[in-house]
Design an enzyme around this catalytic site. Structure first.
Site, PDB file in Angstrom:
ATOM      1  N   GLY A  65     -32.207  34.922  18.063  1.00 26.09           N
ATOM      2  CA  GLY A  65     -31.963  34.742  16.743  1.00 26.09           C
ATOM      3  C   GLY A  65     -32.603  35.181  16.352  1.00 26.09           C
TER       4      GLY A  65
ATOM      5  N   GLY B 215     -32.522  39.430  18.729  1.00 30.35           N
ATOM      6  CA  GLY B 215     -31.462  38.774  19.332  1.00 30.35           C
ATOM      7  C   GLY B 215     -31.359  37.971  20.111  1.00 30.35           C
ATOM      8  N   ALA B 216     -30.917  37.655  21.026  1.00 28.91           N
ATOM      9  CA  ALA B 216     -30.311  36.216  21.349  1.00 28.91           C
ATOM     10  C   ALA B 216     -30.938  34.950  21.147  1.00 28.91           C
ATOM     11  CB  ALA B 216     -30.229  36.278  23.109  1.00 28.91           C
TER      12      ALA B 216
ATOM     13  N   GLY C 101     -27.080  43.416  13.739  1.00 28.10           N
ATOM     14  CA  GLY C 101     -28.164  43.229  12.490  1.00 28.10           C
ATOM     15  C   GLY C 101     -27.525  43.497  10.791  1.00 28.10           C
ATOM     16  N   ASP C 102     -26.726  44.672  11.035  1.00 27.75           N
ATOM     17  CA  ASP C 102     -26.176  44.661   9.643  1.00 27.75           C
ATOM     18  C   ASP C 102     -25.414  43.765   8.621  1.00 27.75           C
ATOM     19  OD1 ASP C 102     -27.747  47.384  10.505  1.00 27.75           O
ATOM     20  OD2 ASP C 102     -25.607  47.702  11.291  1.00 27.75           O
TER      21      ASP C 102
END
Length: 298
Positions: free
Chosen positions: A223, A220-221, A249-250
């Site tokens: 990295g 997430g935030a 994410g893809d």
């Protein structure tokens, strides 16, 4: 290159300034777009000029939306058609909190003949890379990805796996070239909480030791954590609060595969893959521009 999506969806995204459960909420903007993890990977790769073919299942009742999208994006359509309509996915973006709430409908369940047809199309595709991404719809055995990985590896095709649960656990045993779990998915595989970077790296290292070439843990935030047998690289971009997280994410998976195709170092792979994700989050900019804003450590 081929991208496999067994459980695609038409993603309906709505943006609200602040979401209040149990109350009337005003939508600031919205839209709908054919998606699903492998479809999103294919779109991100095609946007950067890579030749990519979409494989998977589509419902005949609303296949036109996907066909139009594939044609406009330059993606070859090799999906098997099923009776019925491809599912919907509702994404509610709370701009105040920087959060996205997903409401995912169940997917279409293929019969045995459709599974055999899809496996045959995957096996017949000429590609150096294959991305296997997303959840398995009803009726698909949990070892489908693992079986596909083993067959593809025999042909010299490198595989990136992005799924969860039992499909991920069994798939990892087949030794994909790349796996991209998030922290929660990695915790399920490890069977314990992973509260910090050291524990995440240790769990990823265990997967690498079992036969996966590169494990990328999306945080997430915080990295991404990129782990091979020989190196660990941490990548982090600037905070983007108000965008939708759909497809981020893809897009990272797309960036990983693109980097591997170009033979980039692990550090540059981490930078490029993170830039793909940041552009998906922001909905604007270039890969090169975002790459300049990625911090690399390790």
């Amino acid at each position: 290159m081929i991208a496999v999506t067994l459980n695609p969806a038409i993603d309906v995204t709505v943006l609200a300034r602040e979401l209040h459960l149990g109350a009337v909420n005003r939508v600031e903007s919205g839209g709908r777009l054919p998606g699903g993890k492998g479809v999103n990977v294919a779109a991100a790769l095609a946007r950067e000029g890579h030749r990519v073919s979409a494989h998977g299942f589509l419902g005949r009742e609303n296949e036109a939306e996907f066909a139009t999208f594939f044609d406009a994006s330059g993606i070859a359509d090799n999906c098997v058609r099923l009776p019925g309509a491809t599912r919907m996915g509702i994404k509610i973006v709370d701009r105040a909190r920087g959060e996205t709430t997903d409401l995912n409908f169940p997917g279409l369940g293929p019969d045995d003949s459709a599974l055999v047809e899809l496996a045959a199309r995957i096996d017949a595709a000429e590609a150096t890379w294959c991305v296997l991404a997303g959840s398995l719809p009803p009726g698909v055995p949990a070892n489908f990805y693992a079986s596909s990985i083993r067959r593809l590896k025999v042909r010299g095709v490198r595989v990136a796996l992005d799924t969860s649960g039992e499909a991920l656990r069994i798939g990892l045993a087949a030794g994909p070239e790349v796996a991209k779990p998030n922290v929660h998915e990695l915790e399920e595989i490890a069977g314990r909480r992973l509260p910090d970077t050291d524990s995440i790296v240790a769990a990823a290292k265990a997967i690498v030791a079992a036969g996966t070439g590169l494990v990328v843990v999306s945080r997430g935030a915080e990295g991404g954590c990129f782990v091979t047998a020989d190196a660990v690289v941490l990548a982090r971009g600037p905070m983007i609060r108000e965008g939708s997280t759909v497809g981020a994410g893809d897009a990272m998976v797309a960036g990983i595969v693109a980097s591997r195709l170009e033979g980039l170092s692990l550090a540059e792979c981490a930078r490029r893959a993170t830039a793909y994700s940041l552009r998906a989050l922001a909905g604007t900019g270039t890969i090169a521009g975002w790459a300049d804003r990625v911090e690399i450590a390790g």
